[in-house]
Scaffold this motif. Structure first.
Motif, PDB file in Angstrom:
ATOM      1  N   GLY A 386     -10.587 -80.285  68.110  1.00 18.44           N
ATOM      2  CA  GLY A 386     -11.666 -80.680  69.007  1.00 18.44           C
ATOM      3  C   GLY A 386     -12.541 -79.492  69.340  1.00 18.44           C
ATOM      4  O   GLY A 386     -12.431 -78.424  68.738  1.00 18.44           O
ATOM      5  N   HIS A 387     -13.394 -79.679  70.324  1.00 12.79           N
ATOM      6  CA  HIS A 387     -14.311 -78.612  70.742  1.00 12.79           C
ATOM      7  C   HIS A 387     -14.435 -78.632  72.255  1.00 12.79           C
ATOM      8  O   HIS A 387     -14.579 -79.699  72.869  1.00 12.79           O
ATOM      9  CB  HIS A 387     -15.686 -78.796  70.096  1.00 12.79           C
ATOM     10  N   LEU A 388     -14.362 -77.451  72.869  1.00 14.17           N
ATOM     11  CA  LEU A 388     -14.427 -77.357  74.328  1.00 14.17           C
ATOM     12  C   LEU A 388     -15.740 -77.880  74.881  1.00 14.17           C
ATOM     13  O   LEU A 388     -15.804 -78.348  76.020  1.00 14.17           O
ATOM     14  CB  LEU A 388     -14.204 -75.907  74.767  1.00 14.17           C
ATOM     15  N   ALA A 389     -16.804 -77.823  74.073  1.00 14.91           N
ATOM     16  CA  ALA A 389     -18.093 -78.326  74.539  1.00 14.91           C
ATOM     17  C   ALA A 389     -18.021 -79.818  74.856  1.00 14.91           C
ATOM     18  O   ALA A 389     -18.762 -80.316  75.705  1.00 14.91           O
ATOM     19  CB  ALA A 389     -19.168 -78.061  73.494  1.00 14.91           C
ATOM     20  N   CYS A 390     -17.111 -80.531  74.177  1.00  9.30           N
ATOM     21  CA  CYS A 390     -16.953 -81.970  74.439  1.00  9.30           C
ATOM     22  C   CYS A 390     -16.415 -82.214  75.843  1.00  9.30           C
ATOM     23  O   CYS A 390     -16.624 -83.300  76.410  1.00  9.30           O
ATOM     24  CB  CYS A 390     -16.016 -82.593  73.422  1.00  9.30           C
ATOM     25  N   GLN A 391     -15.702 -81.228  76.394  1.00 12.19           N
ATOM     26  CA  GLN A 391     -15.180 -81.344  77.752  1.00 12.19           C
ATOM     27  C   GLN A 391     -16.009 -80.541  78.759  1.00 12.19           C
ATOM     28  O   GLN A 391     -15.614 -80.374  79.913  1.00 12.19           O
ATOM     29  CB  GLN A 391     -13.724 -80.866  77.810  1.00 12.19           C
ATOM     30  N   GLY A 392     -17.152 -80.021  78.311  1.00 13.88           N
ATOM     31  CA  GLY A 392     -18.012 -79.261  79.201  1.00 13.88           C
ATOM     32  C   GLY A 392     -17.398 -77.961  79.665  1.00 13.88           C
ATOM     33  O   GLY A 392     -17.690 -77.486  80.772  1.00 13.88           O
ATOM     34  N   ARG A 393     -16.559 -77.353  78.826  1.00 11.56           N
ATOM     35  CA  ARG A 393     -15.879 -76.120  79.213  1.00 11.56           C
ATOM     36  C   ARG A 393     -16.173 -75.030  78.190  1.00 11.56           C
ATOM     37  O   ARG A 393     -16.288 -75.301  76.998  1.00 11.56           O
ATOM     38  CB  ARG A 393     -14.370 -76.355  79.308  1.00 11.56           C
ATOM     39  N   ALA A 398      -8.173 -67.958  79.746  1.00 14.23           N
ATOM     40  CA  ALA A 398      -7.087 -68.936  79.878  1.00 14.23           C
ATOM     41  C   ALA A 398      -6.810 -69.598  78.533  1.00 14.23           C
ATOM     42  O   ALA A 398      -5.646 -69.749  78.120  1.00 14.23           O
ATOM     43  CB  ALA A 398      -7.457 -69.988  80.929  1.00 14.23           C
ATOM     44  N   MET A 399      -7.865 -69.989  77.823  1.00 17.70           N
ATOM     45  CA  MET A 399      -7.668 -70.658  76.536  1.00 17.70           C
ATOM     46  C   MET A 399      -7.104 -69.691  75.497  1.00 17.70           C
ATOM     47  O   MET A 399      -6.283 -70.089  74.667  1.00 17.70           O
ATOM     48  CB  MET A 399      -8.998 -71.239  76.065  1.00 17.70           C
ATOM     49  N   GLN A 400      -7.505 -68.434  75.567  1.00 13.80           N
ATOM     50  CA  GLN A 400      -6.947 -67.433  74.650  1.00 13.80           C
ATOM     51  C   GLN A 400      -5.451 -67.274  74.888  1.00 13.80           C
ATOM     52  O   GLN A 400      -4.651 -67.231  73.951  1.00 13.80           O
ATOM     53  CB  GLN A 400      -7.644 -66.088  74.855  1.00 13.80           C
ATOM     54  N   THR A 401      -5.041 -67.215  76.158  1.00 11.50           N
ATOM     55  CA  THR A 401      -3.626 -67.042  76.486  1.00 11.50           C
ATOM     56  C   THR A 401      -2.832 -68.296  76.162  1.00 11.50           C
ATOM     57  O   THR A 401      -1.670 -68.232  75.743  1.00 11.50           O
ATOM     58  CB  THR A 401      -3.471 -66.670  77.963  1.00 11.50           C
ATOM     59  N   LEU A 402      -3.459 -69.461  76.330  1.00  8.74           N
ATOM     60  CA  LEU A 402      -2.772 -70.707  75.992  1.00  8.74           C
ATOM     61  C   LEU A 402      -2.472 -70.800  74.501  1.00  8.74           C
ATOM     62  O   LEU A 402      -1.528 -71.486  74.097  1.00  8.74           O
ATOM     63  CB  LEU A 402      -3.617 -71.907  76.443  1.00  8.74           C
ATOM     64  N   SER A 403      -3.243 -70.127  73.674  1.00 11.00           N
ATOM     65  CA  SER A 403      -2.942 -70.104  72.241  1.00 11.00           C
ATOM     66  C   SER A 403      -1.551 -69.526  72.007  1.00 11.00           C
ATOM     67  O   SER A 403      -0.821 -69.977  71.122  1.00 11.00           O
ATOM     68  CB  SER A 403      -3.989 -69.274  71.492  1.00 11.00           C
ATOM     69  N   THR A 404      -1.170 -68.542  72.815  1.00 13.33           N
ATOM     70  CA  THR A 404       0.158 -67.946  72.696  1.00 13.33           C
ATOM     71  C   THR A 404       1.216 -68.805  73.353  1.00 13.33           C
ATOM     72  O   THR A 404       2.281 -69.078  72.781  1.00 13.33           O
ATOM     73  CB  THR A 404       0.161 -66.542  73.332  1.00 13.33           C
ATOM     74  N   ILE A 405       0.940 -69.267  74.579  1.00  9.44           N
ATOM     75  CA  ILE A 405       1.935 -70.053  75.329  1.00  9.44           C
ATOM     76  C   ILE A 405       2.300 -71.324  74.578  1.00  9.44           C
ATOM     77  O   ILE A 405       3.476 -71.645  74.388  1.00  9.44           O
ATOM     78  CB  ILE A 405       1.399 -70.391  76.732  1.00  9.44           C
ATOM     79  N   SER A 431     -15.754 -69.672  69.370  1.00 11.14           N
ATOM     80  CA  SER A 431     -16.820 -70.634  69.090  1.00 11.14           C
ATOM     81  C   SER A 431     -16.660 -71.902  69.914  1.00 11.14           C
ATOM     82  O   SER A 431     -17.597 -72.700  70.019  1.00 11.14           O
ATOM     83  CB  SER A 431     -16.814 -70.986  67.603  1.00 11.14           C
ATOM     84  N   GLY A 432     -15.466 -72.124  70.471  1.00 13.69           N
ATOM     85  CA  GLY A 432     -15.184 -73.331  71.238  1.00 13.69           C
ATOM     86  C   GLY A 432     -14.276 -74.298  70.518  1.00 13.69           C
ATOM     87  O   GLY A 432     -13.749 -75.233  71.139  1.00 13.69           O
TER      88      GLY A 432
END
Length: 557
Positions: A386-393, A398-405, A431-432
């Motif tokens: 998906g793409h974060l732009a679809c959720q307006g984010r 946080a998203m970088q760290t969630l890639s690891t978690i 890029s989102g």
């Protein structure tokens, strides 16, 4: 250990070459070829016969073997094996104790640099051409990268232009045969490669910047010979004629088979590309130039190669004449100091005054499509993108760290340990784009369901007492891997083309260093929406496809 021998024994080779040269003009090499290859009696010829039923036969034989083993077990054997598996499942599902986790060595956030590494980059122009110079200690080696934007080409031309990069250096030029050309390249240039890449417009998912790249590394003392060869390939490659037609046909068949093998061996990469193409023009272009769509283009061309070859040759000759122009190129150089000699490549290219579109628009549909690519293999791959732009984010720390978690705490346990896949992961990109993937997965549809439950895992994780520090440090480390000067220069060039400044990476670093579980919790609605909006792609065998519903589109190799 030379046992008292000459210390220079393995450091000098001139006596060997002197002896070999002395045999020129004699029958030494003829005898050597006969002895080593032609008259060797210790050889075996093996014939490999293809079979469309081999996979089914192997599975039937394996099932028979298992049934035979099962029939030999007593009731006590079955109970013991069942109990063993129950203990294994319980062990796999039980987290390590805090005491065990505490035995792992850890850094603290205070030991992490507050700012990311800054790659030295000097930006200037030579006769109106943009040059990015990265002055790094390379000890007599120069890395040269030419970037030719393709924003003035129609989208349907991209697959052909991608194939064009596989022809450069493999066809004769006006000055050299293929053999002569390859010999000269080996003599003067360390590495020489060509490719087609795409940068994203971070402000508009419908636009991207595709460009053809030429990358070379050579000894600085051989700069003049190296750039002359590169210019010759770009200016004087012979795309037309019978000899080139035969070579193009051979390369086409090789590329088609290599892509087919890659689809079976690295299906997750193709699935990521396919699913991501619904949300990003850059991913859409990547799918057309290195994904399943590109494989289909190669396959279609190979089936009608003879009829299409003359027109294709003329098209590639015209495309090369248009693309390799100093009026559109950007130059990247990584070296110890500025090299005006390397910049001389610009004077060897024709130059027109061009006004190119900044970006290429592509028909990104944003659909939560479900596609499955059927392959004749025993393994499968599952992707949700998906793409974060679809959720307006916007993409953040946080998203970088969630890639690891998510990759190492959630997906690793659910999909690799319990699901039996060989690999898995989640990745968010600047890029989102966001992607879940599994690798060599026996249950791809189950993995899709696991992806959709990410929000529930995140809620439980944020409610737990597990500290964030180790995940933050690991995520920061992923943004700064150990890189050679060449890789650093390429990375700086990529940031420039993608519109990323050092300040953007600094902001991301600071967001990771200040990350809290409250900020992570704000991502839960994003993942819940991904479960509804993401595009899906499975690459797998017929067994993996049998439970796909009518909403899935099945594609075949």
């Amino acid at each position: 250990w030379l046992y008292g021998g000459d210390p220079m024994l393995y450091l000098t080779s001139s006596p060997v070459f002197a002896a070999l040269r002395a045999h020129i003009g004699t029958d030494y090499y003829e005898k050597l070829l006969n002895e080593a290859l032609l008259d060797d009696e210790h050889t075996v010829t093996i014939h490999l016969l293809p079979s469309k039923t081999k996979g089914e036969e192997d599975r039937a034989a394996e099932n028979a073997r298992l049934e035979g083993a099962l029939s030999s077990w007593t009731d006590a054997d079955k109970q013991e094996i069942y109990a063993l598996n129950q203990r294994l499942i319980a062990w796999q599902a039980t987290p390590d104790s805090p005491e065990a986790m505490a035995t792992l060595p850890q850094l603290s956030l205070s030991q992490v640099a507050k700012d990311p590494e800054k790659i030295p980059t000097r930006e200037y122009e030579v006769d109106g051409v943009k040059v990015l110079l990265h002055e790094l200690p390379e000890k007599g080696v120069t890395h040269l990268n030419l970037y030719f934007p393709l924003t003035d080409f129609a989208p349907d031309a991209l697959p052909g232009l991608s194939f064009l990069t596989n022809l450069l250096g493999e066809l004769p030029t006006r000055k050299h045969s293929v053999t002569q050309l390859k010999r000269s390249i080996r003599m003067h240039i360390g590495t020489l490669s060509y490719g087609l890449s795409t940068a994203a417009n971070r402000n508009n998912t419908q636009e991207c910047l595709p460009f053809l790249t030429v990358s070379a590394s050579f000894l600085t003392e051989k700069t003049s010979q190296s750039i002359a060869l590169i210019a010759e390939i770009l200016n004087d490659t012979l795309f037309t004629g019978p000899e080139s037609a035969a070579l193009i046909g051979e390369i086409l068949r090789q590329d088609e088979e290599e892509m087919r093998q890659a689809l079976m061996g690295a299906g997750h990469s193709f699935a990521i590309s396919r699913a991501s193409a619904h949300f990003s023009a850059a991913a859409y272009a990547g799918e057309m130039t290195d994904g399943f769509s590109y494989y289909q283009w190669l396959k279609d061309f190979a089936r009608s190669c003879d009829d299409r070859m003359p027109a294709f040759q003329a098209e590639m000759a015209a495309a090369a004449d248009t693309i390799f122009d100093a009026g559109r190129v950007m130059l990247g150089i990584t070296a110890e100091k500025r090299s005006e000699e390397a910049e001389g490549i610009l004077s060897m290219l024709k130059k027109h005054s061009l006004s190119l579109p900044a970006y290429l628009s592509l028909p990104v549909d944003g659909r939560p499509a479900k596609e499955a690519i059927l392959i004749p293999a025993g393994v499968s791959y599952a992707v949700s993108a998906g793409h974060l732009a679809c959720q307006g984010r916007a993409y953040d720390g946080a998203m970088q760290t969630l890639s690891t978690i998510l990759s190492f705490s959630y997906l690793w346990n659910e999909i690799r340990v319990q699901g039996g896949a060989y690999g898995c992961g989640f990745r968010g990109r600047m890029s989102g784009l966001t992607t879940f993937h599994s690798y060599r997965d026996p249950s791809p549809l189950r993995s899709e369901q696991i992806y959709d439950q990410t929000g529930r895992f995140l809620e439980n994780f944020c409610a737990s007492e597990e500290p964030l520090e180790k995940f933050i440090i690991s995520s920061i480390a992923a943004t700064e891997p150990l890189r050679s000067p060449k890789q650093m220069g390429l990375g700086a060039d990529a940031d420039y083309l993608n519109g990323l400044a050092w300040e953007d990476r600094q902001k991301l670093r600071h967001e990771m260093l200040s990350l809290t579980k409250e900020k992570l919790l704000s991502c839960v609605p994003v993942f819940d929406q991904m479960a509804k909006d993401n595009a899906r792609c499975i690459v797998g065998n017929s067994d993996a496809m049998k439970d796909c519903g009518e909403e899935w589109t099945i594609l075949t190799l």
